[in-house]
Design an enzyme around this catalytic site. Structure first.
Site, PDB file in Angstrom:
ATOM      1  N   ILE A 181       0.410   7.693   4.098  1.00 47.28           N
ATOM      2  CA  ILE A 181       1.472   6.778   4.930  1.00 47.28           C
ATOM      3  C   ILE A 181       3.277   5.716   4.196  1.00 47.28           C
ATOM      4  O   ILE A 181       3.850   5.947   4.885  1.00 47.28           O
ATOM      5  CB  ILE A 181       1.632   5.627   6.348  1.00 47.28           C
ATOM      6  CG1 ILE A 181       0.225   7.638   7.218  1.00 47.28           C
ATOM      7  CG2 ILE A 181       2.893   5.397   7.280  1.00 47.28           C
ATOM      8  CD1 ILE A 181      -0.124   6.589   8.482  1.00 47.28           C
ATOM      9  N   GLY A 182       2.449   4.504   3.266  1.00 42.10           N
ATOM     10  CA  GLY A 182       3.403   3.646   3.067  1.00 42.10           C
ATOM     11  C   GLY A 182       4.320   4.657   1.814  1.00 42.10           C
ATOM     12  O   GLY A 182       5.703   3.876   1.750  1.00 42.10           O
ATOM     13  N   TYR A 214     -13.090  -2.827  12.028  1.00 40.49           N
ATOM     14  CA  TYR A 214     -11.755  -1.922  11.616  1.00 40.49           C
ATOM     15  C   TYR A 214     -11.114  -2.246  12.903  1.00 40.49           C
ATOM     16  O   TYR A 214      -9.899  -2.815  12.960  1.00 40.49           O
ATOM     17  CB  TYR A 214     -11.759  -0.441  11.677  1.00 40.49           C
ATOM     18  CG  TYR A 214     -10.373  -0.029  11.444  1.00 40.49           C
ATOM     19  CD1 TYR A 214      -9.857  -0.156  10.200  1.00 40.49           C
ATOM     20  CD2 TYR A 214     -10.613   0.835  12.457  1.00 40.49           C
ATOM     21  CE1 TYR A 214      -8.694   0.033   9.927  1.00 40.49           C
ATOM     22  CE2 TYR A 214      -9.170   1.724  12.150  1.00 40.49           C
ATOM     23  CZ  TYR A 214      -7.909   1.214  11.626  1.00 40.49           C
ATOM     24  OH  TYR A 214      -6.868   1.584  10.860  1.00 40.49           O
ATOM     25  N   SER A 246      -3.312   0.148  15.209  1.00 43.52           N
ATOM     26  CA  SER A 246      -4.060   1.189  15.099  1.00 43.52           C
ATOM     27  C   SER A 246      -4.130   1.373  16.852  1.00 43.52           C
ATOM     28  O   SER A 246      -4.324   0.153  17.665  1.00 43.52           O
ATOM     29  CB  SER A 246      -5.129   0.888  14.386  1.00 43.52           C
ATOM     30  OG  SER A 246      -6.354   2.424  15.138  1.00 43.52           O
ATOM     31  N   GLY A 275       0.741  -1.045   0.082  1.00 48.80           N
ATOM     32  CA  GLY A 275      -0.209   0.031   0.045  1.00 48.80           C
ATOM     33  C   GLY A 275       0.969   0.888  -0.494  1.00 48.80           C
ATOM     34  O   GLY A 275       0.541   2.491   0.557  1.00 48.80           O
ATOM     35  N   ALA A 276       1.767   1.087  -0.556  1.00 51.44           N
ATOM     36  CA  ALA A 276       2.887   2.464  -0.636  1.00 51.44           C
ATOM     37  C   ALA A 276       2.631   3.262  -1.525  1.00 51.44           C
ATOM     38  O   ALA A 276       3.729   4.757  -2.169  1.00 51.44           O
ATOM     39  CB  ALA A 276       4.222   1.626  -1.076  1.00 51.44           C
ATOM     40  N   ASN A 277       1.790   2.893  -2.465  1.00 53.65           N
ATOM     41  CA  ASN A 277       1.257   4.235  -3.690  1.00 53.65           C
ATOM     42  C   ASN A 277       0.522   5.193  -2.998  1.00 53.65           C
ATOM     43  O   ASN A 277       0.121   6.588  -4.078  1.00 53.65           O
ATOM     44  CB  ASN A 277      -0.074   3.478  -4.449  1.00 53.65           C
ATOM     45  CG  ASN A 277      -1.091   2.998  -4.055  1.00 53.65           C
ATOM     46  OD1 ASN A 277      -1.188   2.620  -3.020  1.00 53.65           O
ATOM     47  ND2 ASN A 277      -2.177   3.626  -4.272  1.00 53.65           N
TER      48      ASN A 277
END
Length: 316
Positions: free
Chosen positions: A51-52, A200, A175, A46-48
Site C-alpha cells: 500500500i505504501g 495486532y 484497521s 514503509g513505502a518500499n
C-alpha cells in the site's frame, strides 16, 4: 460423496470465474480528487512495498517530492527507481527508518530536518502483523513499539515542520480489527499474557486513539489528522502467519490490490474540505464508525500520556 465433490467443484469454479466482478464490487472507494502537488513534500513510512509503495507512486505522479522511509534501504531504492521511471518524477528519495528502534527514528528525523524545511503530508503507513512475541530495541512489545510508539515518536519529531507547512496532514493507517482491540494498561508489553493476533488488534486501536487525541492537540494549527482502514489487501503484512498466508493465497482473487488499498490513504491526504473531520476514521474513502473503545476520550488521553512517558518526550 461424489455428488458433494462435484457440487463443491462447480461452486468453486463459479466463484473463481466470477472473482473479478466480485472483487470489483468489494474494491471500495476511489480517491477522486485531482489535486496536484508540485513543491509539496511527503514522507511515507514503509513505502518500499504494498500500500505504501502505491501511495508513493500516486503522490509522485502528482508532482510531490516523496521520501520513502523504510528499514530495508535496498528494497526502498528498488521501489523508488520503479516509481521514478513510472512517474517521470526524479524527486522520489529513500531514507533509512527502523520504527523498532527510537535511535533510528531520531536519526531519520534529524536528517530530514537538515534536508527539508517543510513537510506537507506525513503518512504513517508501515506496520507489522501477528509477530511471535518479541521486543523492539527499546524493550517495547513489537506490535505496540512499531505500529504505535514508533509513529507516535516520528510524528512528534516532525511536528514543527508540519506546523510550518500548514495546511498539512497526518494520515495514520489503522484497521477494522481495531474493533477487537483493547488498551491493556496493566500489561502493555504483553509480558503477562500474549496473543499475536490480539496484539495486532490492540496496536490498531492505539492508532485510532492516537489520531483522535492528536486532532485535539492540533486544533488551530492548520495540521489535521485521519485514521484509515485500507481494506483487506493482498500484501506482505501477513508474512508472519502461515495460516493467513495460505488464506490470502486461496482468496487472493477477492482481495484488494495494493493500489485499491491505497485509495483511502490518498483520499485523506488529498481530498479538499476534510479539515472539519480531523481525528476521524475512514474506510473506502468515507468516514465510518469506530468501536466504542476508540471513542473513549479518557483512554485516548491516558494512552497519550503513557506513550509520552515510555518515549521520554513532551509534546508542545
Amino acid at each position: 460423496m461424489l455428488v458433494f465433490l462435484g457440487l463443491l467443484t462447480s461452486f468453486l469454479s463459479f466463484l473463481y470465474v466470477t472473482a473479478p466482478s466480485i472483487r470489483k464490487f468489494f474494491a471500495g472507494g476511489v480517491c477522486g480528487t485531482n489535486v496536484q502537488l508540485p513543491g509539496k513534500v511527503v514522507v511515507i513510512t514503509g513505502a518500499n512495498t504494498g500500500i505504501g509503495k502505491e501511495t508513493a507512486r500516486e503522490l509522485a505522479r502528482r508532482g510531490a517530492r516523496v521520501y520513502i522511509a523504510c528499514r530495508d534501504v535496498l528494497k526502498g531504492e528498488s521501489a523508488a527507481s520503479e516509481i521514478r521511471a513510472d512517474t517521470k518524477n526524479s524527486q522520489v528519495l529513500v531514507r533509512k527508518l527502523d520504527l523498532s528502534d527510537t535511535k533510528s527514528i531520531r536519526a531519520f528525523a534529524e536528517g530530514f530536518r537538515a534536508e527539508e524545511k517543510q513537510l506537507h503530508i506525513l503518512i504513517n503507513n508501515a506496520g507489522v502483523m501477528m509477530c511471535p512475541y518479541s521486543k523492539t530495541a527499546d524493550g517495547f512489545e513489537t506490535h505496540l513499539g512499531v505500529n504505535h510508539l514508533g509513529h507516535f515518536l516520528l510524528t512528534h519529531l516532525l511536528l514543527g515542520q508540519l506546523k510550518e507547512s500548514a495546511p498539512a496532514r497526518v494520515v495514520n493507517l489503522s484497521s477494522v480489527v481495531h474493533h477487537a482491540g483493547k488498551i491493556r494498561f496493566h500489561d502493555l508489553q504483553g509480558e503477562k499474557s500474549y496473543n499475536r493476533g490480539f496484539a495486532y488488534c490492540h496496536s490498531k486501536l492505539a492508532n485510532v486513539l492516537f489520531t483522535r487525541e492528536l486532532a485535539k492537540k492540533l486544533q488551530g494549527t492548520g495540521v489535521t489528522t485521519y485514521a484509515v482502514h485500507p481494506g483487506i489487501v493482498r500484501s506482505e503484512l501477513v508474512r508472519h502467519s502461515f495460516l493467513l498466508c495460505l488464506l490470502w493465497r486461496l482468496f487472493s482473487p477477492f482481495l484488494k490490490t495494493a493500489r485499491e488499498g491505497a485509495q483511502t490513504s490518498l483520499h485523506c491526504a488529498l481530498a479538499e474540505g476534510l479539515e472539519p473531520l480531523s481525528g476521524k476514521y475512514f474506510s473506502d474513502c468515507k468516514k465510518t464508525w469506530v468501536s466504542p473503545r476508540a471513542r473513549n476520550n479518557k483512554t485516548a488521553e491516558r494512552l497519550w500520556n503513557v506513550s509520552c512517558e515510555l518515549l521520554g518526550i513532551q509534546w508542545e
